[in-house]
Design an enzyme around this catalytic site. Structure first.
Site, PDB file in Angstrom:
ATOM      1  CD  GLN A  72      -7.656  31.232  76.938  1.00 16.73           C
ATOM      2  OE1 GLN A  72      -7.009  31.332  77.975  1.00 16.73           O
ATOM      3  NE2 GLN A  72      -8.870  30.695  76.888  1.00 16.73           N
ATOM      4  CG  LEU A 116      -8.146  40.376  68.344  1.00 15.46           C
ATOM      5  CD1 LEU A 116      -9.645  40.584  68.168  1.00 15.46           C
ATOM      6  CD2 LEU A 116      -7.542  41.509  69.174  1.00 15.46           C
ATOM      7  CG  HIS A 117      -5.947  33.808  67.794  1.00 10.31           C
ATOM      8  ND1 HIS A 117      -6.825  33.906  66.737  1.00 10.31           N
ATOM      9  CD2 HIS A 117      -4.715  33.770  67.230  1.00 10.31           C
ATOM     10  CE1 HIS A 117      -6.170  33.920  65.604  1.00 10.31           C
ATOM     11  NE2 HIS A 117      -4.886  33.825  65.870  1.00 10.31           N
ATOM     12  CG  HIS A 118      -0.978  35.836  68.595  1.00 13.83           C
ATOM     13  ND1 HIS A 118      -1.864  35.680  67.560  1.00 13.83           N
ATOM     14  CD2 HIS A 118       0.184  35.253  68.174  1.00 13.83           C
ATOM     15  CE1 HIS A 118      -1.277  35.050  66.567  1.00 13.83           C
ATOM     16  NE2 HIS A 118      -0.044  34.768  66.911  1.00 13.83           N
TER      17      HIS A 118
END
Length: 343
Positions: A306, A248-250
């Protein structure tokens, strides 16, 4: 200076930061050459270590002195020995060996991205032609093969949270592990739930490693494989549990929410989502540096990625059609686990 204020920036602090690349290179060379294994049985001189590592004696001596300068080795005349504690984390035969994590975090993949961070800041995202979102990116094969010491404790936490599966009327518990990599999250559930069948989704090159892990963990007979992109590969289903870990942070919050919405459509009503990600906590970056430094890597390595605050992950989950998630954490582990029910 107030008590909660960091010391003023000075040249010594900057020099320490600038020398970090050398320290990382020295550590990586020591791990790659198995220098610590060569000293596992006791002190030895540079010639003996060089022979054990199939390396040049002069080059080995320079490396050994650099490792000693970093506090990883001790010296006594011409003899070198492991510093206290080094045997448990740097000798490859030890159960707590951390060298595989060194090989991942100090890889050329990350360095090639982070050294162009300035360009990524100007661009608003990666400038790398080959990056973390590129199909068949070979870094993910290494990630699947090596894993990290953070992974298994989180997998055990998830298993303890979800199992035993409450529906005893069914003879099968269907699990989808999205961007599965090593597959440890799904396979840990399978090892603790005899009814579990696990579908592992990832790029074809990664699934070769995933399948080998399934065999090694004794669950291959209940493992199934879906090659392709998590945003458009056929998901089949419906599933009882969907795991979305370390991806998910990609992405931007919008794209991550779209992925979670797709997973909601693959779940049975009342089925469970497990989302695992690194997050910020909303406090000062200096008080929790790991996620912010990782976020810089995501900027350099992805188009829109982020590390998001935990509140953003909670909002993504609910916007995708799930209940408000429960948050689970482990001490000294940057991964956050959110579990939620499909509404």
């Amino acid at each position: 200076m107030t008590q909660d204020r960091a010391p003023a920036v000075d040249r010594r602090q900057l020099l320490t930061m600038m020398s970090a690349v050398r320290r990382t290179g020295v550590l990586r060379a020591g791990v790659d050459l198995k220098v610590f294994d060569a000293l596992a049985d006791g002190p030895a001189d540079a010639d003996a270590v060089a022979a054990a590592c199939a390396a040049d004696p002069r080059g080995t001596r320079v490396l050994l002195n650099a490792l000693a300068a970093m506090g990883l080795l001790e010296t006594d005349g011409d003899l070198y020995s492991l510093a206290p504690g080094a045997d448990s984390v740097l000798v490859s035969t030890h159960p707590e060996y951390y060298g595989d994590a060194v090989r991942l975090a100090a890889s050329d993949y990350e360095w090639d991205a982070i050294k162009r961070l300035g360009d990524a800041v100007r661009n608003g995202g990666t400038v790398m032609e080959m990056n973390a979102e590129t199909p068949s990116y070979t870094f993910w094969e290494d990630f699947a093969a090596l894993g990290t010491l953070n992974t298994q404790p989180v997998a055990d936490l998830v298993a303890g949270e979800l199992l035993p599966w409450p529906d005893l009327t069914r003879d099968e518990v269907r699990i989808l592990d999205v961007a599965c990599g090593h597959g440890f999250y799904g396979y840990t559930l399978a090892r603790n739930e005899p009814r579990a069948q696990v579908w592992s989704l990832d790029w074809p090159n990664v699934l070769t490693v995933t399948e080998a892990n399934a065999r090694r963990l004794g669950v291959h007979g209940r493992a199934h494989f879906i090659p392709g992109d998590m945003f458009d590969a056929p998901l089949d289903g419906p599933y009882d549990i969907v795991i979305v870990a370390n991806v998910l942070h990609h992405f931007s919050t919008e794209r991550a929410t779209g992925l979670l919405r797709r997973m909601a459509n693959a779940l049975r009503p009342g089925g469970k989502l497990v989302a695992i990600a690194i997050s910020t906590d909303g406090g000062r970056p200096a008080d929790d540096p790991v996620p912010h430094l990782f976020s810089a890597l995501m900027l350099a390595w992805t188009s829109e990625g982020q590390v998001h605050p935990i509140s953003a992950y909670e909002d993504m989950v609910t916007a995708a059609g799930f209940s408000r998630p429960k948050l689970r954490t482990l001490p000294h582990n940057p991964l956050r686990v959110l579990t939620a029910d499909r509404l």
